[in-house]
Design a protein around this motif. Structure first.
Motif, PDB file in Angstrom:
ATOM      1  N   UNK A 118      32.830  13.936   9.975  1.00 38.88           N
ATOM      2  CA  UNK A 118      33.507  12.914  10.778  1.00 38.88           C
ATOM      3  C   UNK A 118      34.199  13.512  11.996  1.00 38.88           C
ATOM      4  N   UNK A 119      34.670  14.763  11.885  1.00 37.30           N
ATOM      5  CA  UNK A 119      35.354  15.370  13.033  1.00 37.30           C
ATOM      6  C   UNK A 119      34.407  15.553  14.209  1.00 37.30           C
ATOM      7  N   UNK A 120      33.160  15.936  13.925  1.00 33.35           N
ATOM      8  CA  UNK A 120      32.174  16.059  14.999  1.00 33.35           C
ATOM      9  C   UNK A 120      31.882  14.690  15.597  1.00 33.35           C
ATOM     10  N   UNK A 139      33.680  12.106  15.712  1.00 34.00           N
ATOM     11  CA  UNK A 139      34.834  11.540  16.428  1.00 34.00           C
ATOM     12  C   UNK A 139      35.341  12.452  17.543  1.00 34.00           C
ATOM     13  N   UNK A 140      34.608  13.522  17.831  1.00 36.07           N
ATOM     14  CA  UNK A 140      34.970  14.512  18.855  1.00 36.07           C
ATOM     15  C   UNK A 140      36.379  15.043  18.591  1.00 36.07           C
ATOM     16  N   UNK A 141      36.653  15.326  17.324  1.00 35.59           N
ATOM     17  CA  UNK A 141      37.941  15.904  16.944  1.00 35.59           C
ATOM     18  C   UNK A 141      37.759  17.348  16.480  1.00 35.59           C
ATOM     19  N   UNK A 142      36.620  17.948  16.784  1.00 32.60           N
ATOM     20  CA  UNK A 142      36.325  19.307  16.341  1.00 32.60           C
ATOM     21  C   UNK A 142      36.811  20.323  17.358  1.00 32.60           C
ATOM     22  N   UNK A 143      36.916  21.569  16.907  1.00 34.97           N
ATOM     23  CA  UNK A 143      37.262  22.669  17.803  1.00 34.97           C
ATOM     24  C   UNK A 143      36.482  23.907  17.370  1.00 34.97           C
ATOM     25  N   UNK A 144      36.760  25.032  18.009  1.00 36.52           N
ATOM     26  CA  UNK A 144      35.959  26.234  17.748  1.00 36.52           C
ATOM     27  C   UNK A 144      36.179  26.816  16.356  1.00 36.52           C
ATOM     28  N   UNK A 145      37.175  26.330  15.624  1.00 34.64           N
ATOM     29  CA  UNK A 145      37.415  26.818  14.265  1.00 34.64           C
ATOM     30  C   UNK A 145      36.895  25.849  13.199  1.00 34.64           C
ATOM     31  N   UNK A 176      34.316  26.850  10.336  1.00 34.92           N
ATOM     32  CA  UNK A 176      34.803  27.676   9.236  1.00 34.92           C
ATOM     33  C   UNK A 176      35.208  26.829   8.030  1.00 34.92           C
ATOM     34  N   UNK A 177      35.482  25.548   8.260  1.00 32.26           N
ATOM     35  CA  UNK A 177      35.941  24.677   7.173  1.00 32.26           C
ATOM     36  C   UNK A 177      34.812  23.839   6.571  1.00 32.26           C
ATOM     37  N   UNK A 178      33.599  23.982   7.094  1.00 31.10           N
ATOM     38  CA  UNK A 178      32.471  23.191   6.608  1.00 31.10           C
ATOM     39  C   UNK A 178      31.577  24.088   5.756  1.00 31.10           C
ATOM     40  N   UNK A 179      31.452  23.772   4.499  1.00 35.03           N
ATOM     41  CA  UNK A 179      30.667  24.598   3.594  1.00 35.03           C
ATOM     42  C   UNK A 179      29.335  23.919   3.288  1.00 35.03           C
ATOM     43  N   UNK A 180      28.421  24.711   2.794  1.00 34.78           N
ATOM     44  CA  UNK A 180      27.128  24.189   2.366  1.00 34.78           C
ATOM     45  C   UNK A 180      27.330  23.483   1.024  1.00 34.78           C
TER      46      UNK A 180
END
Length: 764
Positions: A424-426, A428-434, A437-441
């Motif tokens: 959802x962060x992607x 909603x354009x709420x993502x950043x360069x870190x 690291x919080x998205x796992x398979x």
């Protein structure tokens, strides 16, 4: 024009395809590791550069220029990476009278070092983060950082692709990073120069694609967002960059065009910015003086071919500047890497047993089933590019395309990419360069913590129908144990499992699973607690199943509800290690491997294997046998046959899946030599035989295994009946074997009931 592509992998393939479409003759260069790679096969000619390491092949500028001169190539396209931004190489190319399809050497030089690029940006009025010039000492760095304010980024001036960068949140971290960044810079870029910039937390990475004619005219081909990164290297990119106000967008484009026009930039390039969404401020990072990995999203939105433009410009054609192209829709690109996100993005190498990508979307790749991926080069396998009328449509198309993509044989980041596309962060354009690291398979898998002596993926009945071309069936040595385990789990017949030889494996399950361990009596634990064999047991999420060394027999079997998900090769998932195909990369499992699990069967009825159906494991084995076509009196004497049945044969240590060697008395033979077959009396002309046939290759017998040859010139005085094949798989060095002659009728009964003990008298 005749083009030499000074690169490898997907970018070499991508450039060569455009050249082919333009009717341009092409030359590829390659290392020994890439001698059969896709770019070599695609080019009209190919020239070897040297061994696999890049410094001995793709980084040898003189050898590449020599290859161009030798083949008559008048243009070199460097792609990205390797020598694409090497000033000395570009100068040497043009000094040799060859056109360089890229910026001028002077432009490579001025933008190649971050501190000189920064100076040019200042002169062109491009916004910058607070920072420094080159720093001489740690004390200078500490003083500058105190003035800028922590956190800061310590950067190597020659760095790129995330290499030679270290975030520092305090003076202590700066002191720790100082020597390391200088060392990396010296080794990777032949310069140890470093400088500081203010570090923007929760930053986004945006950029502008430019194309210049070399005289001062520069086209801006929109913006891109490359925020999702691992180790400061990009993983997902899109065009145009979302979430930017029109004022910010215009400022970025104007700054990029002004900076590049100030140096009369030639060919394709990218001006990169760090964007602070809280302040709505963008600051200059660097200029990449080459074709970017993510260029396909710009091509998709603007309907152009940047490689074609670069080649046309190198040939003097400036027609692409007549009319500025217009943007339409939105495009997204996901990079598929041979790496394990769950292990810190550790690179993965090996034989690809499957490489499937969806039709109907653009996929830039160099791999296919049968490609060997090495760790000598960047782990990029493919780029999946989707387009839509708007961003939501493009992202939905990406999610669908990634769901259809499958690569087996090496670990990839496909599972993580699927999770990214749904995050959802992607959206909603709420993502950043870190964020990455919080998205796992999230996909269930098995992690191999200990591979054991010889653990392979096997399935019953194996790879049938290819013996006539020398391909054995493989499959389980002890097919009874594997099949009973699958039945206990409710798996369909033929579901792939693991065969463990001598000692077992240690497996970590990311998700809860139901398993059954069969075969050789072995210690089995789940999270250190003993569990029984021959019955389904649950392994909890994150649990570890450990199978130890067997106390009798030779092979244990690990079955999982749903099975091991590997691609079929010639119709089977069975591993044939000697041929290097089937199973997981055509080889035995090793520590660090990751396996995927198949879907669980619906309405599976499970339960323990009944005691009466479990095979009995011993150190002395009786195996029913019926005589084959080459016994007495043509090859063996009657006494030889009597001796064969009367002997307790000892299993030799030199035994494997190809066959079990037996030690005992030598035959006296009914003839002196092999006759028409020549040499030894055991030799005969090619004769087919089954798994379990007794093969005399000389004076001692071998029980042929499922990985053995299909035809032979050998004597088969007896054939192990199908119903007793499981014993063949459990014979352990030092065990003894007695062959019991049986009638054909009894052999049929054994096939119907594989667990039946052999109780038969010698046939008349």
């Amino acid at each position: 024009m005749k083009l030499l592509v000074a690169n490898r992998g997907e970018i070499a393939v991508r450039i060569l395809r455009t050249a082919k479409e333009m009717g341009i003759p092409t030359v590829a260069v390659h290392s020994d590791a890439d001698r059969t790679a896709a770019h070599v096969r695609l080019a009209d000619e190919a020239v070897r550069l040297g061994p696999a390491p890049a410094r001995e092949s793709y980084l040898l500028g003189d050898a590449i220029i020599e290859a161009a001169l030798k083949t008559g190539a008048d243009t070199i396209h460097p792609g990205y990476g390797f020598l694409s931004e090497d000033t000395a190489f570009a100068r040497a190319v043009e000094a040799a009278g060859i056109r360089f399809a890229g910026p001028t050497a002077d432009q490579l030089e001025v933008f190649g070092s971050k501190h000189t690029a920064r100076d040019k940006a200042v002169g062109a009025g491009v916004p910058l983060l607070p920072g420094t010039g080159l720093l001489d000492t740690l004390a200078d760095a500490e003083a500058a950082a105190a003035g800028i304010g922590y956190p800061v980024m310590l950067k190597a001036t020659g760095g790129g692709g995330g290499i030679g960068m270290r975030a520092c949140a305090s003076a202590a971290e700066l002191r720790d990073a100082w020597d390391a960044v200088q060392s990396i810079a010296a080794k990777s870029f032949s310069t140890s120069g470093v400088f500081l910039e203010r570090l923007v937390t929760r930053a986004r990475h945006v950029e502008v694609q430019v194309f210049g004619d070399g005289t001062g005219e520069v086209l801006a081909l929109g913006t891109r967002d490359c925020t999702l990164q691992r180790r400061n290297q990009k993983v997902l990119e899109e065009c145009p960059a979302p979430g930017l106000s029109e004022a910010v967008r215009e400022k970025l484009v104007s700054a990029a065009v002004g900076l590049c026009a100030s140096v009369r930039y030639r060919s394709a390039g990218t001006v990169e910015f760090i964007y602070d969404p809280e302040r709505e401020e963008a600051a200059f990072l660097e200029v990449n003086t080459r074709l970017q990995v993510e260029h396909p999203v710009t091509e998709a939105v603007y309907g152009i071919d940047l490689v074609s433009w670069m080649l046309r410009l190198a040939d003097g054609d400036t027609g692409m500047f007549a009319t500025a192209p217009e943007s339409r829709g939105h495009a997204v690109e996901a990079r598929v890497y041979a790496e394990d996100p769950a292990a810190g993005h550790r690179p993965s190498a090996g034989l690809l047993t499957r490489a499937d990508f969806p039709a109907g979307v653009r996929v830039d790749t160099w791999v296919e089933a049968g490609t060997t991926v090495t760790t000598h080069y960047d782990p990029l396998l493919a780029k999946v590019i989707t387009v839509g009328a708007d961003r939501a449509e493009a992202l939905a198309a990406l999610g669908a395309a990634l769901a259809e993509s499958r690569v087996d044989g090496v670990r990839t980041n496909l599972g993580q990419l699927r999770a990214v596309a749904a995050d959802s962060r992607l959206r909603e354009v709420a993502h950043d360069t870190a964020t990455l690291e919080t998205i796992i398979d999230p996909e269930p898998r098995l992690e191999v913590l200990r591979g054991g002596t010889m653990t392979t993926v096997q399935e019953w009945p194996g790879r049938l129908g290819f013996w006539h071309v020398g391909v054995p069936p493989s499959g389980p040595m002890d097919d009874l144990s594997l099949r009973l385990g699958n039945r206990a789990l409710g798996n369909p017949e033929g579901t792939p499992g693991l065969e463990c030889t001598v000692d077992g494996v240690s497996l970590k399950f990311t998700d809860a699973a139901i398993v059954c361990v069969t075969g050789s009596p072995s210690p089995v634990t789940v999270n250190g607690e003993t569990v029984p064999q021959w019955r389904p047991v649950e392994v909890p999420e994150g649990g570890v199943l450990d199978v130890g060394t067997g106390t009798a027999g030779l092979r244990a079997y690990v079955l999982v509800r749903g099975g091991i998900d590997v691609p079929a090769f010639l119709g089977s998932a069975a591993t044939f290690t000697l041929g290097g195909f089937g199973g997981h990369g055509g080889r035995a499992l090793a520590t660090g491997d990751v396996l995927s699990l198949g879907p669980e069967p619906e309405h599976a009825v499970t339960g323990p294997v009944p005691e009466a159906e479990r095979p009995v494991f011993a150190t002395h084995w009786e195996i029913g046998a019926s005589e084959g076509p080459h016994a007495a009196p043509e090859f063996f004497t009657p006494d030889d046959v009597e001796t064969f049945y009367a002997t307790d044969w000892e299993v030799h240590f030199n035994s494997a899946r190809t066959g079990v060697r037996l030690v005992g008395p030598r035959p006296r033979w009914a003839r002196e030599d092999g006759g028409e077959a020549g040499l030894h009396p055991s030799n005969i002309h090619d004769t087919p035989y089954a798994i379990g046939a007794v093969d005399y290759t000389g004076d001692l017998p071998i029980l042929l295994g499922p990985d053995g040859p299909s035809l032979g010139g050998f004597v088969c005085p007896a054939t192990v009946v199908t119903g007793q094949r499981w014993k063949l798989g459990q014979l352990r060095p030092g065990d003894t074997v007695r062959f019991v002659p049986i009638t054909i009728e009894h052999a049929g009964a054994l096939r119907a009931d594989p667990a039946t003990a052999v109780k038969a008298s010698r046939k008349p």
